[in-house]
Design a protein around this motif. Structure first.
Motif, PDB file in Angstrom:
ATOM      1  N   ASP A 160      65.868 -11.531  24.602  1.00 47.99           N
ATOM      2  CA  ASP A 160      65.905 -13.006  24.557  1.00 47.99           C
ATOM      3  C   ASP A 160      66.194 -13.610  25.921  1.00 47.99           C
ATOM      4  OD1 ASP A 160      65.386 -12.936  21.849  1.00 47.99           O
ATOM      5  OD2 ASP A 160      67.511 -12.930  21.272  1.00 47.99           O
ATOM      6  N   ILE A 161      66.614 -12.797  26.890  1.00 49.30           N
ATOM      7  CA  ILE A 161      66.885 -13.317  28.242  1.00 49.30           C
ATOM      8  C   ILE A 161      65.543 -13.625  28.898  1.00 49.30           C
ATOM      9  CG2 ILE A 161      67.931 -12.818  30.488  1.00 49.30           C
ATOM     10  CD1 ILE A 161      69.789 -10.860  29.050  1.00 49.30           C
ATOM     11  N   GLN A 162      65.362 -14.884  29.277  1.00 45.97           N
ATOM     12  CA  GLN A 162      64.059 -15.322  29.778  1.00 45.97           C
ATOM     13  C   GLN A 162      63.751 -14.795  31.170  1.00 45.97           C
ATOM     14  OE1 GLN A 162      61.842 -16.978  27.854  1.00 45.97           O
ATOM     15  NE2 GLN A 162      63.372 -16.607  26.249  1.00 45.97           N
ATOM     16  N   ASP A 163      64.761 -14.800  32.039  1.00 46.95           N
ATOM     17  CA  ASP A 163      64.557 -14.341  33.417  1.00 46.95           C
ATOM     18  C   ASP A 163      64.419 -12.822  33.439  1.00 46.95           C
ATOM     19  OD1 ASP A 163      64.556 -13.830  36.103  1.00 46.95           O
ATOM     20  OD2 ASP A 163      66.085 -15.324  36.569  1.00 46.95           O
ATOM     21  N   GLN A 164      63.362 -12.334  34.041  1.00 50.53           N
ATOM     22  CA  GLN A 164      63.058 -10.897  33.986  1.00 50.53           C
ATOM     23  C   GLN A 164      64.122 -10.034  34.655  1.00 50.53           C
ATOM     24  OE1 GLN A 164      59.433  -9.737  35.923  1.00 50.53           O
ATOM     25  NE2 GLN A 164      59.309  -7.784  34.849  1.00 50.53           N
ATOM     26  N   ASN A 165      64.581 -10.456  35.837  1.00 44.82           N
ATOM     27  CA  ASN A 165      65.555  -9.626  36.564  1.00 44.82           C
ATOM     28  C   ASN A 165      66.864  -9.439  35.803  1.00 44.82           C
ATOM     29  OD1 ASN A 165      63.831  -9.076  38.694  1.00 44.82           O
ATOM     30  ND2 ASN A 165      64.462 -10.896  39.843  1.00 44.82           N
ATOM     31  N   PRO A 166      67.500 -10.542  35.322  1.00 41.65           N
ATOM     32  CA  PRO A 166      68.726 -10.337  34.530  1.00 41.65           C
ATOM     33  C   PRO A 166      68.471  -9.522  33.266  1.00 41.65           C
ATOM     34  CG  PRO A 166      68.576 -12.613  35.262  1.00 41.65           C
ATOM     35  CD  PRO A 166      67.260 -11.968  35.583  1.00 41.65           C
TER      36      PRO A 166
END
Length: 853
Positions: free
Chosen positions: A738-744
C-alpha cells in the motif's frame, strides 16, 4: 658367492679407521668428481662424519646386490638362556639406536623437499616437479615405515626396562625376557620392504638429477653439499652431501638380513619371537635375492630401443573371467602385464605362482567405467559379512583391554577370521572396472573397490603403452616362477592384517565439505570422489554431484563418513563428458591426524594435477555402532527447507541450485521457460531421484528436457509444507504494497525479508537473482519480470489459514493471487537485492590453520 660380514664384524672393521682416514676418503671422492676442496674445509675434518661413499658403491646397484647366501642360523648351545636373553636385549638396543640414526638421516634428506616442490611452481625453480619426484621417490614412504617400526620397538623396550627396574627379583627378570616380544614389529616392517624395490629402481636416476643440478645450479649446489643434521640430544651436528644421504637407504636395506640374523642367533627357539623372526629373515633374503634376479633379467632380456624388461609395479587385483571374480597378483613389466594366481606353500616350502594370462602393452587400450549397481542379494551378503567383522573385532578389542595377555592362539584365530572376511569383501565390494583391450583381440577386465587404486594402475600402464615398445615373447614358465622373488607386494591390502590399537587412527565421524575448484583448462562438468581407509565395516567412498559446465566449478557439498581405523583420505577430481568416458584430472592423499582434526572445520587446499581444490575437514571421535544396511538419503520434497538445508550443510538446497544452474546453462533462450510445463512422467522421475540419490539425480538432470528441469524447481517450492516466504509475513507484506512511493516500499519489504530464517531468505534471494537474469533474455524467451512473478508468486507466498492461530481478517481468493504476484514482482524490480549466501562457511578455524597440500 662370498659371505658378507656380520654386523659385529663390520663394526670392528669400521673401528679400525680413524676420523682422518674417513675424511681423506671423502676428499678423494670429491676430487674424483672434480669438486674442489678448500683448506678451510680441511681444517674442519674433525667434525665431519663419514658422509660420502666411494664410487664403487654407486655402481654396485648396477649389478646384483651382495646378499648373504646362508641358511637359517643354528641356535648356539654354548650359552645359557639368561646369556642369550641378555645378548638379545643388547642387539635390540643396538638396532633401536641404529634406527634412530637412520631416521635422522632420512629426515635430513626430506627436509628441503617441501621447499623444492614449492619452488617448482615458480618462474625460477630450483628443480622441476618431475625432478623433485625423481629425487625423493619412495623416501617419505620409507621414512613412515621405519618411524612406525622405531616407535613400536622403543615403546616395548621402554616398558621392559621399567619392569626390570621395578622388579628386583632376578628370576622374574629372566621371565620378563621371554615376555619381550618384538617379532611382529620386524615382520610388519619387512612385509613392506618392497618399497625399497622402487627406491632401488629409481636410485640411479635420482643420483643423475642430483649431480646434474649440483653442477648447473649454484642454489642447489649450496644445498646439496651442506645438509646438516642434529646428533640426537647433544648439540653436535653432522654435515652430509645430498648424494650421501640418498645412499643411506641402499646401505640400510642390505643390512636388514644381517640384523635379523644377529637377532635370531640370540633368540631361543622356544621364544615366541623365533618363528616370526624366521619368517622376516626369509622375506628379507627373498627380496634381496629378487633384486639380484631382477638385475640379471634386465641384462638377459633387451627390448626395442635398448630398453630392458623390468618389473615396474605389482599388486593384488580382482580379475573377472566368465563371470567369476578371483583375487589375482598382477605384475606390470616394461612391455607386458602378467596375471598370476598366488599359491601359498606349507611351512618350510616356497610360495609359488601359477600363470593365468598375459597381455603385451604394445597397442593396449584402456577404459574404466563405474561398475553396475549391485543386486540386492549381493548387498545383503556384504552387509552380513561387515556385521560379522564388526562383532568379531569388538570382541577381540574387549578381550585385549580386559586382559592384555589374552592367549596368542585365541587372538591369532580371531585375526585370521577377520582377514578371511575382509578378503571376501575385497573380492566382492567392487565399484569400478578397468577394461584392457589388446590389438590381438584379447580382452580382460580388472575390478577395483577404489577409484584411486584403479587410477594408479591405469596411469602406470598408460605411461608404458605410450613408449611403443615391441614385446619380446616371454618365457612364461620362467617369468611366472620368478614372481616370488621379484614381487614388491607381499600380501593383499587387508587393513586387519596390520591394524592394532592405533590411537592415531580415526574412529568416529569424519565430515568433508567440498567447496570449489580452479585451474580447469576448459569448461567441464566435474565431480569429486572421496575415499577413506580403515576397516571396511562402513562405506568408504562417496562422490559429489557433477558440477554444471564451468571453468570454476562449485559444489558446497558436505560428505560424511563413519570411520574406524582411518589414517588416509584420498581425493580425486573427475571430468564427466557427454557420450565419453570419465577422465581423472588429478588425485591426492591427505594424512588424517587425530591430533590436529577436531569438531571445528579446518580448511585445506589440495593440488589435484592442474586443478586446485578447496575443501574443509572436521572430525568427531565417538564409539561406533554396528554397520547399518545401505543408508537411505532423507527425502527433500515435502520437507521443511530448514531441515533440508541443515542435513545438506548448506543455506540453499542442492535441488534449487542444480535446477537453476541447468536452466541457465541451456534454458535461458527457451520460449516460455517456467510457463510451459515439462512432461509429468519426467518430472516425477527427477523428483524420485532427488529424494533418493543426489548424484544420480544431477546426472539425470543433465540430459532431461529443460522444461522438466524448470518444472522440478517449481514443484519443489510448491510442495514445501511451509512457503518459502513465511506465512506470518503475508499481512505485513500486504500493507507494504500500500506504500505508494517505490523506494520506501522496497525498504520496508527488504526489512521484512531480513526477519526470515536464513535458509528461506538466502534461497529466496538466490531465486530472485536467477529470475532477474532470465528476464534479461525476455526478448527471446518472452518471460518478463511480471510473467515470472505470476508463475512463482502462488508457490512462494501463501496467506494464513483461518482457524490455525490466525486472528487477522481472511483474504479473498482474488486478492490473494494479486498479493502473491505483486510481492514477488516488487522484489524482482529491486536493483540492489542483497547477494545470496549459498552455504555455511567451513573455514571457521583461524587463517593460519588452513593448509595447502
Amino acid at each position: 658367492m662370498l659371505r658378507t660380514a656380520t654386523l659385529s664384524q663390520r663394526a670392528e672393521e669400521r673401528a679400525c679407521f680413524s676420523a682422518m682416514d674417513v675424511y681423506q676418503e671423502a676428499v678423494q671422492y670429491l676430487e674424483s668428481q672434480n669438486i674442489p676442496v678448500s683448506a678451510a674445509v680441511a681444517e674442519e675434518a674433525d667434525v665431519l662424519e663419514e658422509d660420502v661413499f666411494p664410487e664403487e658403491a654407486v655402481s654396485c646397484f648396477l649389478s646384483p646386490l651382495n646378499t648373504e647366501s646362508v641358511d637359517f642360523p643354528d641356535t648356539p648351545t654354548t650359552c645359557s638362556k639368561e646369556e642369550w636373553l641378555e645378548r638379545r636385549l643388547t642387539v635390540l638396543k643396538g638396532i633401536l639406536e641404529s634406527e634412530e640414526i637412520y631416521l635422522r638421516e632420512l629426515d635430513t634428506l626430506l627436509m628441503p623437499m617441501k621447499a623444492l616442490r614449492a619452488s617448482a611452481g615458480t618462474s625460477q625453480p630450483v628443480l622441476s616437479s618431475q625432478q623433485v619426484q625423481t629425487v625423493f621417490y619412495q623416501v617419505p614412504e620409507l621414512r613412515d615405515v621405519h618411524q612406525t617400526f622405531y616407535t613400536g620397538l622403543k615403546a616395548r623396550l621402554s616398558a621392559y626396562d621399567q619392569t626390570e627396574i621395578s622388579t628386583g627379583n632376578e628370576t622374574e627378570i629372566r621371565c620378563r625376557g621371554f615376555e619381550l616380544v618384538v617379532g611382529d614389529l620386524f615382520q610388519k616392517m619387512v612385509s613392506q620392504i618392497g618399497l625399497y624395490g622402487g627406491f632401488i629402481e629409481n636410485y640411479v636416476k635420482a643420483v643423475e638429477v642430483v649431480r646434474k643440478c649440483t653442477h648447473s645450479d649454484p642454489r642447489f649446489r649450496t644445498l646439496a653439499e651442506s645438509m646438516m643434521s642434529n646428533n640426537g640430544t647433544d648439540k653436535a651436528r653432522t654435515t652430509y652431501t645430498f648424494e650421501a644421504l640418498l645412499y643411506k637407504p641402499l646401505d640400510r636395506v642390505t643390512k636388514t638380513t644381517l640384523v635379523l640374523q644377529d637377532l635370531l642367533k640370540t633368540t631361543p627357539t622356544e621364544h615366541r619371537d623365533y618363528t616370526a623372526l624366521q619368517e622376516a629373515l626369509r622375506l628379507s633374503r627373498s627380496f634381496l635375492s629378487g633384486v639380484n634376479e631382477s638385475s640379471q633379467s634386465k641384462r638377459e632380456v633387451t627390448l626395442s630401443r635398448g630398453m630392458r624388461r623390468q618389473l615396474m609395479r605389482d599388486g593384488f587385483v580382482v580379475d573377472v573371467s566368465e563371470g567369476e571374480r578371483s583375487l589375482r597378483h598382477l605384475f606390470l613389466y616394461t612391455d607386458l602385464l602378467l596375471c598370476t594366481r598366488f599359491k601359498h606353500a606349507n611351512r618350510g616350502k616356497q610360495d609359488q605362482y601359477r600363470f593365468c594370462w598375459y597381455l603385451p602393452l604394445a597397442g593396449l587400450k584402456l577404459r574404466w567405467v563405474a561398475d553396475k549397481e549391485r543386486p540386492p542379494e549381493t548387498n545383503a551378503r556384504l552387509h552380513n559379512i561387515r556385521t560379522k567383522m564388526y562383532v568379531l573385532r569388538q570382541q577381540l578389542l574387549q578381550q585385549l583391554r580386559q586382559n592384555p595377555k589374552t592367549s596368542r592362539s585365541l587372538a591369532a584365530r580371531s585375526q585370521k577370521k577377520l582377514e578371511q572376511m575382509e578378503l571376501m569383501l575385497l573380492t566382492h565390494l567392487i565399484a569400478y572396472r578397468l577394461e584392457l583391450h589388446s590389438p590381438s583381440g584379447k580382452s580382460h577386465a580388472l575390478l577395483f573397490s577404489s577409484l584411486y587404486e584403479l587410477e594408479e594402475w591405469r596411469q602406470a600402464i598408460h605411461k608404458l603403452t605410450t613408449t611403443n615398445i615391441e614385446t619380446v615373447p616371454p618365457d612364461l614358465l620362467t617369468l611366472t616362477s620368478s614372481c616370488v622373488k621379484l614381487r614388491m607386494t607381499q600380501q593383499p591390502p587387508l587393513h586387519s592384517t596390520n591394524a592394532g590399537l592405533n590411537e592415531e587412527s580415526l574412529c568416529g565421524t569424519l565430515s568433508v565439505a567440498i567447496d570449489s575448484a580452479v585451474g580447469l583448462q576448459e569448461p567441464a562438468c566435474v565431480y569429486v570422489c572421496v575415499e577413506v581407509d580403515g576397516f571396511k565395516f562402513y562405506d568408504q567412498q562417496t562422490q559429489t554431484h557433477s558440477s554444471v559446465l564451468s571453468l570454476n566449478p562449485h559444489w558446497d557439498q558436505e560428505l560424511s563418513f563413519q570411520v574406524d581405523g582411518a589414517q588416509n583420505l584420498r581425493v580425486l577430481c573427475v571430468s564427466q563428458s557427454n557420450g565419453q568416458d570419465d577422465t581423472v584430472l588429478g588425485k591426492n592423499t591427505v594424512k588424517l591426524d587425530s591430533k590436529t582434526l577436531n569438531k571445528r572445520w579446518k580448511k585445506q587446499t589440495l593440488q589435484l594435477g592442474q586443478v586446485e581444490l578447496t575443501l574443509s575437514l572436521k572430525y568427531c571421535p565417538h564409539p561406533l555402532g554396528p554397520p547399518s544396511s545401505t543408508v537411505q538419503q532423507p527425502p527433500i520434497f515435502g520437507v521443511p527447507i530448514e531441515t533440508v538445508a541443515k542435513q545438506e550443510g548448506v543455506l540453499v538446497p542442492h535441488v534449487v541450485r542444480c535446477c537453476v544452474e541447468e536452466v541457465e546453462r541451456r534454458g535461458m533462450d527457451e520460449v516460455g521457460i517456467y510457463r510451459i510445463s515439462g512432461t509429468t512422467s519426467e518430472i516425477s522421475m527427477l523428483k524420485a531421484a532427488f529424494n533418493t540419490n543426489l548424484r544420480e539425480a544431477v546426472t539425470k538432470l543433465r540430459s532431461a528436457e529443460v522444461n522438466a528441469v524448470s518444472g522440478v524447481l517449481k514443484l519443489y517450492f510448491r510442495e514445501l509444507p511451509e512457503p518459502l516466504i513465511p506465512t506470518e509475513l503475508f499481512q505485513s507484506l500486504t500493507r507494504s504494497l500500500d506504500i505508494q512511493d517505490q523506494n520506501p516500499r522496497l525498504v520496508s519489504m527488504l526489512s521484512l525479508l531480513q526477519s526470515c530464517p536464513d535458509a528461506n531468505r538466502h534461497t529466496f534471494l538466490y531465486l530472485l537473482h536467477h529470475l532477474q537474469r532470465v528476464s534479461e533474455r525476455q526478448h527471446i524467451n518472452k518471460m518478463s519480470l511480471l510473467n515470472l512473478a505470476t508463475v512463482f508468486g502462488p508457490s512462494l507466498l501463501r496467506p494464513p489459514v483461518a482457524g490455525q492461530g490466525h486472528l487477522g481478517p481472511t483474504v479473498d481468493i482474488s486478492q490473494e493471487v494479486v498479493v502473491q504476484v505483486q510481492v514477488v514482482f516488487s522484489y524482482l524490480q529491486c536493483n540492489n537485492l542483497p547477494e545470496a549466501q549459498l552455504s555455511l562457511p567451513h573455514d571457521s578455524d583461524t587463517e593460519d590453520e588452513a593448509t595447502h597440500i
